[in-house]
Write an enzyme that holds these catalytic residues in place. Structure first.
Site, PDB file in Angstrom:
ATOM      1  CB  SER A 294      -1.043  -0.113   1.099  1.00 49.86           C
ATOM      2  OG  SER A 294      -0.343   0.065   2.391  1.00 49.86           O
TER       3      SER A 294
ATOM      4  CG  LEU B 267      17.888  -3.881   3.774  1.00 53.58           C
ATOM      5  CD1 LEU B 267      17.808  -2.564   3.389  1.00 53.58           C
ATOM      6  CD2 LEU B 267      18.016  -4.845   2.298  1.00 53.58           C
TER       7      LEU B 267
ATOM      8  CG  ASN C  17      12.362   1.253   7.012  1.00 52.79           C
ATOM      9  OD1 ASN C  17      11.674   0.679   6.106  1.00 52.79           O
ATOM     10  ND2 ASN C  17      12.522   1.123   8.183  1.00 52.79           N
TER      11      ASN C  17
ATOM     12  CG  HIS D  55       9.714   1.370  12.248  1.00 56.35           C
ATOM     13  ND1 HIS D  55       9.869   0.137  12.120  1.00 56.35           N
ATOM     14  CD2 HIS D  55       9.430   1.645  13.463  1.00 56.35           C
ATOM     15  CE1 HIS D  55       9.726  -0.709  13.463  1.00 56.35           C
ATOM     16  NE2 HIS D  55       9.409   0.548  14.107  1.00 56.35           N
TER      17      HIS D  55
ATOM     18  CB  SER E  74       9.538   7.165  12.069  1.00 52.21           C
ATOM     19  OG  SER E  74       9.017   7.469  13.769  1.00 52.21           O
TER      20      SER E  74
ATOM     21  CD  GLU F  62      21.740   0.144  17.147  1.00 50.97           C
ATOM     22  OE1 GLU F  62      21.061  -0.078  17.881  1.00 50.97           O
ATOM     23  OE2 GLU F  62      22.675   1.107  16.876  1.00 50.97           O
ATOM     24  CG  LEU F  63      15.700  -3.416  12.728  1.00 49.02           C
ATOM     25  CD1 LEU F  63      15.642  -3.720  11.503  1.00 49.02           C
ATOM     26  CD2 LEU F  63      15.252  -4.647  13.856  1.00 49.02           C
ATOM     27  CG  ASP F  64      13.440  -0.213  12.611  1.00 50.72           C
ATOM     28  OD1 ASP F  64      13.606  -0.377  11.446  1.00 50.72           O
ATOM     29  OD2 ASP F  64      12.647  -1.270  13.242  1.00 50.72           O
TER      30      ASP F  64
HETATM   31  C1  GRF Z   1       3.613  -0.505   6.847  1.00 43.60           C
HETATM   32  O1  GRF Z   1       2.823  -0.254   8.004  1.00 43.60           O
HETATM   33  C2  GRF Z   1       4.939   0.054   7.080  1.00 43.60           C
HETATM   34  O2  GRF Z   1       5.142   0.931   7.828  1.00 43.60           O
HETATM   35  C3  GRF Z   1       5.817  -1.329   7.607  1.00 43.60           C
HETATM   36  O3  GRF Z   1       5.131  -2.509   6.983  1.00 43.60           O
HETATM   37  C4  GRF Z   1       3.673  -1.877   6.522  1.00 43.60           C
HETATM   38  C5  GRF Z   1       3.806  -2.061   5.000  1.00 43.60           C
HETATM   39  O4  GRF Z   1       2.752  -1.844   4.539  1.00 43.60           O
HETATM   40  N1  GRF Z   1       7.088  -1.239   7.531  1.00 43.60           N
HETATM   41  P1  GRF Z   1       2.427  -2.238   2.943  1.00 43.60           P
HETATM   42  O5  GRF Z   1       3.098  -3.315   2.306  1.00 43.60           O
HETATM   43  O6  GRF Z   1       3.149  -0.816   2.409  1.00 43.60           O
HETATM   44  O7  GRF Z   1       1.025  -2.292   2.618  1.00 43.60           O
END
Ligand code: GRF
Length: 225
Positions: free
Chosen positions: A15, A93, A107, A109, A136, A143-145
């Site tokens: 999405s 990654l 990214n 998140h 965010s 390091e993750l996120d």
């Molecule tokens: C989203 O909530 C994004 O923040 C997270 O995974 C979900 C992905 O949704 N990392 P989509 O595949 O873009 O619909």
């Protein structure tokens, strides 16, 4: 001049990818998608773009994590992106990948980082009794996120919320946030240096907030660059 080139990494429904595609189609984002890359060959997200733009491989069919990452990195590099966006990419990654694209790797998140790195962010916000939750967009570091956060959107947590209702409330805001940040990125206004996100060359000491109309609120001196 050709439109800035965006590569998108996905693992699921896509999405966020669709929000980028819609913004480009509607003229709200001057950019082009040059490839959609996945560790899940059956990800629904892949169906959102033409076959020529798709690259997918099952990470489990590679001898090691780094072999998969190297193949992914080569494919992404071949698309010559200006920006690489993890939009629901659910695989960590490796350092080599991150270093190769560092500074142009973003990214999205679903938490108000630094809260709730990793998975199950909606559940964790509810368990903690948070009154607000959010998402965010940050630069990716090994390091993750943990990379510099560029911008955040918030939603209220309402009584009776479940992880599902909370994620449904947040998702449209996430889409607006990602598109807005990509607007800055593709206009050449965003960079990363020394662990900070830079906007127009100035370090951001707090993430840019998204207003209720879906626009980023920029620091005053930056309103008229
Ligand atoms: C989203 O909530 C994004 O923040 C997270 O995974 C979900 C992905 O949704 N990392 P989509 O595949 O873009 O619909």
């Amino acid at each position: 001049m050709s439109a800035p080139r965006i590569a998108v990494l996905v693992s699921g429904r896509g999405s966020n990818l669709q929000a980028i595609l819609d913004a480009i189609r509607q003229g709200g984002l001057q950019a082009q998608i040059v490839g959609v890359f996945s560790d899940k060959p059956h990800a629904a997200a892949l169906q959102r773009v033409a076959g020529t733009l798709r690259w997918a491989a099952d990470a489990r069919s590679f001898p090691s994590r780094s072999d998969f990452d190297a193949a992914l990195a080569d494919a992404v590099a071949a698309s010559q992106p200006d920006w690489v966006v993890c939009a629901g990419y659910m695989r960590i990654l490796g350092d080599a990948f991150v270093e190769r694209f560092r500074g142009r790797l973003l990214n999205i998140h679903p938490s108000l980082l630094p809260k709730y790195r990793g998975l199950h962010t909606h559940e964790r916000a509810l368990q903690a009794g948070d009154r607000k939750h959010g998402a965010s967009v940050h630069f990716v570091v090994p390091e993750l996120d943990a990379g510099a956060v560029v911008a955040q959107c918030t939603v209220p947590v309402e009584s009776g919320d479940t992880a599902q209702s909370l994620s449904q409330r947040l998702l449209p805001r996430e889409h607006g946030l990602l598109v807005a940040v990509l607007g800055l990125a593709t206009e050449g206004r965003l960079a990363e240096q020394g662990g900070f996100a830079l906007l127009d060359g100035q370090a951001l000491f707090t993430p840019l907030p998204l207003d209720s109309a879906g626009h980023l609120i920029l620091p005053d001196p930056l309103l008229s660059p």
